[in-house]
Scaffold this active site. Structure first.
Site, PDB file in Angstrom:
ATOM      1  N   ASP A 106      -6.800   4.302  -5.239  1.00  0.00           N
ATOM      2  CA  ASP A 106      -7.485   4.160  -3.948  1.00  0.00           C
ATOM      3  C   ASP A 106      -8.102   5.528  -3.667  1.00  0.00           C
ATOM      4  O   ASP A 106      -8.308   6.291  -4.619  1.00  0.00           O
ATOM      5  CB  ASP A 106      -6.482   3.740  -2.867  1.00  0.00           C
ATOM      6  CG  ASP A 106      -7.170   3.244  -1.597  1.00  0.00           C
ATOM      7  OD1 ASP A 106      -7.199   4.001  -0.598  1.00  0.00           O
ATOM      8  OD2 ASP A 106      -7.686   2.112  -1.621  1.00  0.00           O
ATOM      9  N   LYS A 160       0.864  -1.184   0.000  1.00  0.00           N
ATOM     10  CA  LYS A 160       0.000   0.000   0.000  1.00  0.00           C
ATOM     11  C   LYS A 160       0.887   1.215   0.000  1.00  0.00           C
ATOM     12  O   LYS A 160       1.993   1.190   0.557  1.00  0.00           O
ATOM     13  CB  LYS A 160      -0.890   0.014   1.239  1.00  0.00           C
ATOM     14  CG  LYS A 160      -2.104   0.905   1.101  1.00  0.00           C
ATOM     15  CD  LYS A 160      -3.163   0.221   0.262  1.00  0.00           C
ATOM     16  CE  LYS A 160      -4.461   1.013   0.266  1.00  0.00           C
ATOM     17  NZ  LYS A 160      -5.508   0.358  -0.524  1.00  0.00           N
TER      18      LYS A 160
END
Lengths: 449, 999
Positions: free
Chosen positions: A162, A122
């Site tokens: 995202d 991430k």
């Protein structure tokens, strides 16, 4: 376990979000650790909770007025045991190392569950894109990639979008990567269709939730044909859940938004679904307008004084919560049981409270937890990588077919893992364990690295 | 003539007026006449000299005739000169032994610049030193022949000599050069010249300008300069060459100190070499000079008294373009006439080709226009422009275009009085019917119209883009007064709105008003808006979505009487609305004695017709001060709101786009694709033109249409982007797919410089009104961007003096404050809260924000039922979607909030949540938003005053309810929040003085 957890907390006492995520995983995989002392001996928990690599870097950029801004960039490459790192990039002021680690940690297992070869990672930045012009966003993305490009690649780390990173940002990031690397590769997913993106991305989560439900039904020798389904929400996931249910011969009788829900005894057919899409996607109207258009439907406004959601009190066969977190509590779950629901497939993330889940399990309901049932989105991300690798662009039908296969695989994996640990048809246990086991086995295979 | 102070003030902003107002700064007010009693007796043989002058002035509608003081001796004269100021000294020859030149010398010793003129009864005495060796202290000499015109001429000539430098420099005023050494002839010729000039100027003034214009344009009449010698004439010619438009000259006069028979011929030849077109009239007593004169070439006239007047007048008419323009064929036969530019333009369209060519190539057009002081147009109509145009139609179009352009230019920024015989909507932007007040709204529009006209010539965006006020007609307050009085409508005071409306509709419009409106409407084909322009200053400051009605008329019914009756009805309804309960209640609330009078604005509706609907591409509002600035915006950058279609969308708080004119590409409402889809406009208002005979009073013929239904119409297709759901992406292009209104071509890609225009308008408005302003506007976008038009609709101040005073934080308030912020959004005094809901610091944790949001929601619902506003205090970012960042309340969880305090941790960017709907609610509802960056931190604005919250005080209040993380307290009295938006500073303290609860 407590000692392990305490050590994690001691090492990074301020990373509260990460602690919470670790604690949840550790709790759910305790049976695995108990049965497999090798895992303890090889300190898999200590290893899996430590990122393989954390990259933190400076991201300077100029705004439209020529003023210099400096943000911080992150990429947490958590685990690559089963594939290159895969996970989104988030541009939001809340981004901190702790948040990134927690999200990366969860991503490892989510990706593992898809059965595709994707590790977990991430990244992001504390840059706030809200209110920024296209030029400013572009300059930021270019500066961000000017550092990140050294650490990513189609076989290393493949970021995606995202929060705060949509098609526009992916485009700018990819353009800069291509400029710096002088190569056109599938280094990012979420790309536009014209240059490497995959079809079926918007539909993936919704379709995937239904495919998972179909698989659960299949275990009991049933199909979606003729099933009455309660669907919550009316956004992207709910729309495509509805579409796929209709395609498979099922019937959807509810849709909702934050103001209330509609119950249509006749069922939401294709025309009504088209109306809902227009209403929600374009006009951003309220679901109440469905009743204005189709007067036979019943609209019920949200009553904050109630301790349950009456949407879940209707008679049905299946429930597909696709709205938000914690939308089904224990009382709702009991209502579902009383209404005849025998299957819950979660399209949203954590829509069922722990109490509701208890009710499902106690009543032996087919319960597909979100991390398994709504993995369709992540799966299609993997399919985009696959298409890029082959320099192909699959037609819609092929992507859909492969998505279905992936969901079948996820289902099978969860089922097998649950059975292995004596929790037949407990997909929650199965999902947690399956994802964990696949990763730690790979880690052990690859030695202490 | 000096008009009243109000008119003068307004008129100073009339671009033409201002120039003319400054012209002729020197005026002869006081004349000292030095004459023996006998001389004076001669002069007054036909009547009082002073009276003669007065009559002359009045006859020519000139103002302020000079006053004459007569003395009979030099000593008296010099003594008086020492005590009093005079503008002109007229001296008769016999001064008790002193010659005039010596007297003149003595006068010049005292006042070197004071003109001294010799006025004699006979030729012999009217002699000034001829010898150049003898200095001459007499400016000019004249011979009195009993003609009082001469006195006027002398005065005008003196004024001209003093004013010529300034006037030619300032306004390009024309000059007539008279070369005449003979005092007798000078005394004969000069009055003739002046009479012609003044009468010509008067004739020119009847061209649709207002009263001030007509009177003040007199100052721009041509000036007359006199030379008596060859050298003097040549010097004047050289100096004023660009302005001299005619020369009238004797043939014989001194050259090199010697009286030369053909000095005039030589001089005119020199002039002719430099100006081949210059009209020259030569006068001579010797008819033999005619041939020499015509060889110059020039016009010849004899100096016989009987014919000279007529000859000079004929010269003015034939060669200087004075009087009407008589269109003739080459053979001299008349084909038409024009007495003003309007008629001139109309005739140019229709006169025969031969006549057109004849006048163009003879330069008649240029001369005639020059005689009207239109120097620029005269230059553009000069014959050398037409030498290359062979096609007559092309020539005709060119001429008409130029004249029309000038007429239009002259009317820009001018408030013209409406006249039935000369109203021309093609050129007149702003007319008023009646003599009363225009009201505040109309005045603001007129003011800006004048300002725009000025700036159109400067280096600004207004020079590149068409920025204008819509064509406007104002019925001034005497229309309303007459309507009320003639129908006896005062009796309706106190009746219901319906009764008032009925009474007004049944009343009769005064005849003069109806006639003017009829003529006006006959020339108008575009849709109209009809609205009020109040004279009450406070009412002017109210939002226009408030008190008074606005009516929109399609004005498209094929039957004129239907259109006319709709207009009359609309005007009556606007009149009626001033007597409705709403405005009456407002007047009472501010202790105003009620609406005394009302003007009505009838205005061209901005927009174009599309598929049965009429609407502008976009409308909006811009405020020069932004009380809710979000980085990178600054308060002083202002803020704008725009919507597709009519501005009702913006005014009534429906979905519009908010942006800073300095950062048009920074759009918090459009940060993500989801934000754009959610926050973009889906409906707009358009005027329904499908039923022209219908006139809806309730919704003013406006219909609400969906953007989706209008995607094929130019404004929608231009201003929309395209959404691609398969990519969840919006592209700023007109592609196949779903349309989303983003205004990208205007805000991002420069299709129209809206932001630049708004920035300049804010400056213009702020400087002009001396305070922050709010401006309403519309834009009609054409496919060809250069033909797009920005319409300025209305301006009003944002903040009045009393509001400014009310938000200054006093020392006492600092001392009493339990809450202090130096990053506050909003502006004003908020005194309606007794309840405070706050997150308990001791139990707050970022992992619990969802629960906290739920607890707050429950308390909000209770307070909402009780109709109570509350102050909300919490940690982190309110309304954020990310629970780790702050408390993720939805607007429904805090809908009863009156003010919000956000306490931020270190390192968090100090900006409120730009979650679009959340922030929009804050701004549109005017809810103060106080950010406290560092609790207990040293304040920067006020030494010794810390920012933060007094928790101890808060925790000691009476608790109404308490949950695990939230506490709700209620005070005995109100809690005051004062926000100084100008300083971004706010304090909160318990009220001890008893504020009245806000309405």
């Amino acid at each position: 376990m407590e000692r392990m957890f305490a050590a994690i907390v001691q090492r990074d006492p301020l990373e509260k979000e990460f602690h919470q995520a670790v604690q949840e995983v550790m709790h759910s995989v305790k049976p695995v650790l108990d049965r497999n002392p090798e895992y303890r001996k090889q300190a898999v928990i200590e290893r899996i909770t430590e990122p393989e690599r954390v990259i933190m870097f400076r991201v300077p950029w100029l705004d439209d007025q020529g003023q210099v801004h400096v943000n911080r960039g992150f990429r947490v490459e958590m685990n690559s045991a089963i594939g290159p790192y895969k996970g989104g990039l988030r541009f939001h002021p809340s981004v901190t190392l702790s948040i990134m680690k927690f999200l990366a940690f969860e991503q490892v297992f989510k990706n593992s569950l898809t059965t595709l070869a994707m590790g977990g990672g991430k990244g992001g930045s504390d840059f706030n894109p809200k209110g920024r012009s296209d030029g400013e966003v572009m300059r930021f993305c270019q500066s961000f990639m000017a550092e990140l490009f050294r650490h990513i690649g189609p076989n290393t780390d493949i970021p995606a979008g995202d929060i705060g990173v949509g098609a526009r940002e992916i485009g700018y990031l990819f353009g800069m990567y291509k400029k710096l690397r002088n190569e056109f590769t599938g280094v990012l997913t979420g790309k536009s269709l014209d240059w490497g993106g995959s079809l079926v991305r918007p539909e993936a989560t919704g379709y995937g939730t239904v495919y998972f439900a179909v698989e659960m039904l299949g275990v009991r020798g049933e199909t979606m044909e003729g099933k009455t389904c309660l669907v919550s929400g009316s956004g992207n996931v709910a729309q495509f859940v509805t579409e796929k249910i209709l395609e498979l011969g099922g019937r959807v009788v509810t849709l909702s938004d934050s103001s209330g829900y509609i119950y249509d005894e006749e069922g939401v057919d294709a025309a009504k679904l088209a109306f809902v899409k227009q209403l929600k996607n374009i006009r951003r109207g309220r679901i109440q307008e469905y009743k204005d258009k189709y007067p036979q439907a019943v609209y019920t406004e949200v009553d904050p004084a109630l301790d349950h959601n009456p949407l879940w009190a209707h008679r049905a066969d299946c429930a597909i919560p696709s709205a938000t977190e914690n939308e089904i509590n224990e009382k709702d779950a009991n209502n579902l049981m009383q209404g005849g629901v025998r299957l819950v497939s979660e399209g949203a993330n954590m829509p069922s409270t722990p109490g509701a889940i208890e009710v499902y399990l106690d009543n032996k309901v087919m319960y597909g937890p979100g991390k398994a049932a709504n993995a369709g989105g992540v799966a299609v991300s993997g399919l985009e990588m696959a298409q890029n690798s082959m320099r192909l662009h699959w037609p819609r039908e092929e992507v859909d077919e492969r998505l279905q296969q992936i969901m079948k695989c996820i289902h099978r994996t969860c089922l097998a893992a649950a059975a292995e640990y004596g929790q037949e048809e407990n997909y929650l246990v199965g999902a947690n364990i399956a994802g964990f086991v696949k990763v730690v086995n790979a880690m052990l295979d690859q030695g202490l690295v | 003539m000096e008009t009243g102070s109000t008119h003068q003030y307004i008129s100073e902003f009339d671009p033409l007026f201002r120039i003319f107002h400054e012209l002729m700064p020197f005026k002869v007010r006081e004349i000292l006449l030095v004459s023996s009693s006998y001389d004076a007796y001669i002069m007054e043989e036909d009547g009082s000299l002073a009276l003669k002058i007065i009559n002359e002035y009045h006859g020519l509608s000139l103002s302020h005739p000079p006053r004459i003081t007569r003395v009979s001796t030099v000593e008296q004269a010099l003594g008086l000169l020492e005590r009093k100021t005079f503008d002109l000294v007229m001296s008769m020859p016999h001064l008790g032994g002193m010659d005039c030149n010596t007297f003149g010398e003595k006068v010049k010793d005292l006042y070197p610049d004071l003109p001294v003129v010799l006025l004699s009864h006979n030729v012999h005495d009217a002699v000034t030193p001829f010898d150049e060796a003898i200095p001459c202290f007499i400016d000019n000499a004249y011979v009195w022949c009993g003609d009082s015109d001469l006195l006027l001429a002398i005065v005008k000539c003196v004024e001209d000599r003093k004013n010529v430098d300034f006037d030619t420099l300032k306004a390009g005023v024309r000059v007539v050069l008279l070369v005449e050494d003979s005092a007798v002839h000078r005394s004969q010729i000069l009055p003739i010249i002046y009479e012609a000039l003044v009468r010509q100027t008067q004739a020119v003034l009847d061209e649709g300008l207002n009263e001030q214009h007509r009177l003040l344009k007199m100052r721009a009449r041509p000036k007359v300069l006199i030379a008596e010698t060859f050298e003097e004439a040549f010097r004047l010619f050289a100096k004023y060459r660009q302005n001299i438009f005619a020369v009238i000259s004797d043939v014989r006069f001194p050259k090199g100190g010697i009286l030369t028979d053909d000095a005039g011929i030589q001089l005119m030849q020199r002039f002719r070499d430099e100006a081949s077109d210059l009209p020259i009239l030569m006068l001579s007593t010797d008819p033999d000079n005619k041939e020499k004169v015509m060889a110059v070439p020039a016009v010849f006239a004899g100096k016989q008294i009987s014919t000279m007047r007529e000859d000079i007048q004929t010269f003015f008419l034939d060669y200087l373009g004075f009087g009407d323009f008589i269109f003739r064929m080459p053979d001299g036969s008349e084909t038409g006439r024009a007495s003003n530019l309007n008629e001139f333009e109309q005739r140019l369209k229709t006169i025969p080709d031969e006549s057109l060519l004849y006048h163009a190539h003879c330069n008649h057009f240029s001369h005639w226009v020059m005689a009207r002081a239109e120097v620029a147009l005269a230059s553009r109509l000069h014959k050398y422009h037409f030498e290359k145009i062979s096609d007559v139609q092309e020539l005709r179009e060119d001429l008409v275009f130029k004249v029309h352009a000038l007429r239009r230019l002259r009317q820009r920024g001018v408030v013209a009085g409406f006249r039935q015989d000369s109203y021309d909507p093609e050129v007149m932007d702003f007319v008023k019917i009646g003599q009363g007040s225009m009201g505040g709204k109309a005045r603001g529009i007129a003011f800006i119209g004048a300002q725009l006209q000025q700036r159109a010539h400067q280096d600004s965006v207004f020079a590149e883009v068409s920025v204008q006020i819509p064509q406007t007609c104002v019925i001034t307050t005497d229309g309303f007064d007459d309507f009320i009085a003639s129908n006896g409508l005062h009796y309706v005071d106190g009746q219901t709105d319906e009764e008032v409306e009925k009474a007004f509709l049944n009343a009769t419009m005064p005849e003069w008003q109806a006639k003017d409106l009829r003529v006006y409407l006959e020339k108008i084909e575009y849709p109209l808006s009809v609205r009020s322009s109040s004279i009450l200053e406070d009412a002017q400051f109210r939002p226009y979505a408030g008190l008074y009605s606005t009516y929109m008329l399609t004005n498209s019914d094929p039957d004129f009487e239907v259109r006319f009756s709709q207009l009359i009805e609309a005007v009556k309804l606007v009149y009626a609305s001033t007597w409705f309960e709403g405005p009456r209640a407002f007047s009472r609330s501010i202790d105003q004695a009620g609406e005394d009078s009302m003007a009505v604005i009838i205005q061209q509706l901005a927009g174009s017709r599309y598929n049965g609907g009429f609407y502008p591409a976009l409308s909006g509002v811009v405020q020069s001060f932004n009380y809710y600035p979000v980085s990178p915006m600054k308060s002083e950058d202002g803020i704008a709101y725009i919507a597709l279609g009519f501005g009702k969308t913006v005014v009534e708080g429906e979905q519009s786009l908010r942006f800073s004119p300095f950062f048009p590409e920074n759009l918090p409402q459009f940060s993500t694709t989801d934000d754009i889809l959610k926050n973009s406009q889906h409906w707009f208002y358009s005027l329904d033109c499908s039923e022209p005979s219908a006139f809806s009073r309730s919704n003013s013929n406006l219909m609400r249409r969906e953007i989706d239904d209008a995607v094929n119409e130019h404004p929608v297709s231009l201003l929309c982007s395209t959404y691609f759901p398969e990519e969840h992406r919006i592209r700023d292009a007109d592609l196949p797919g779903r349309k989303v209104l983003t205004f990208a071509p205007v805000l991002k890609y420069g299709f129209f410089p809206l932001s630049e225009v708004l920035r300049e308008l804010m400056v213009l408005g702020r400087e002009g009104m001396g305070c922050e302003v709010e401006i309403e506007f519309s834009v009609d976008l054409h496919e060809n961007p250069s033909r797009s038009v920005f319409y300025f609709l209305q301006i009003r101040p944002i903040v009045t003096g009393s509001e400014r005073r009310d938000v200054q934080i006093t020392e006492e308030e600092y001392g009493r404050a339990v809450l202090h912020s130096e990053k506050a959004l909003g502006h004003g005094l908020y005194t309606s809260m007794q309840d405070i809901v706050y997150v308990k610091p001791e139990t707050f944790a970022t992992s619990l924000t969802r629960e906290i949001a739920g607890e707050i929601g429950k308390i909000n619902r209770t307070l909402q039922k009780e109709n109570k506003k509350f102050l909300l205090i919490g940690f982190g970012r309110w309304g954020t979607a990310d629970p780790w960042l702050g408390i993720p309340v939805q607007w429904g969880d805090i809908s009863s909030v009156g003010a919000i305090v956000e306490i931020q941790g270190a390192g968090v960017n100090a900006e409120p949540s730009q979650g679009s709907h959340f922030f929009q609610n804050i701004t549109s509802l005017g809810i103060p938003y106080l950010m406290i960056e560092e609790e207990g931190g040293e304040g920067e604005k006020k030494e010794g005053v810390h920012t933060g919250v007094e928790w101890e005080w808060l925790n000691s209040r009476d608790v109404v309810r308490e949950t695990e993380h939230v506490r709700h307290v209620r005070l005995e009295r109100l809690f005051v929040v004062k926000v100084n938006g100008q300083e971004s500073e706010a304090v909160g303290y318990p009220d001890e003085d008893g504020y009245d609860t806000e309405a």
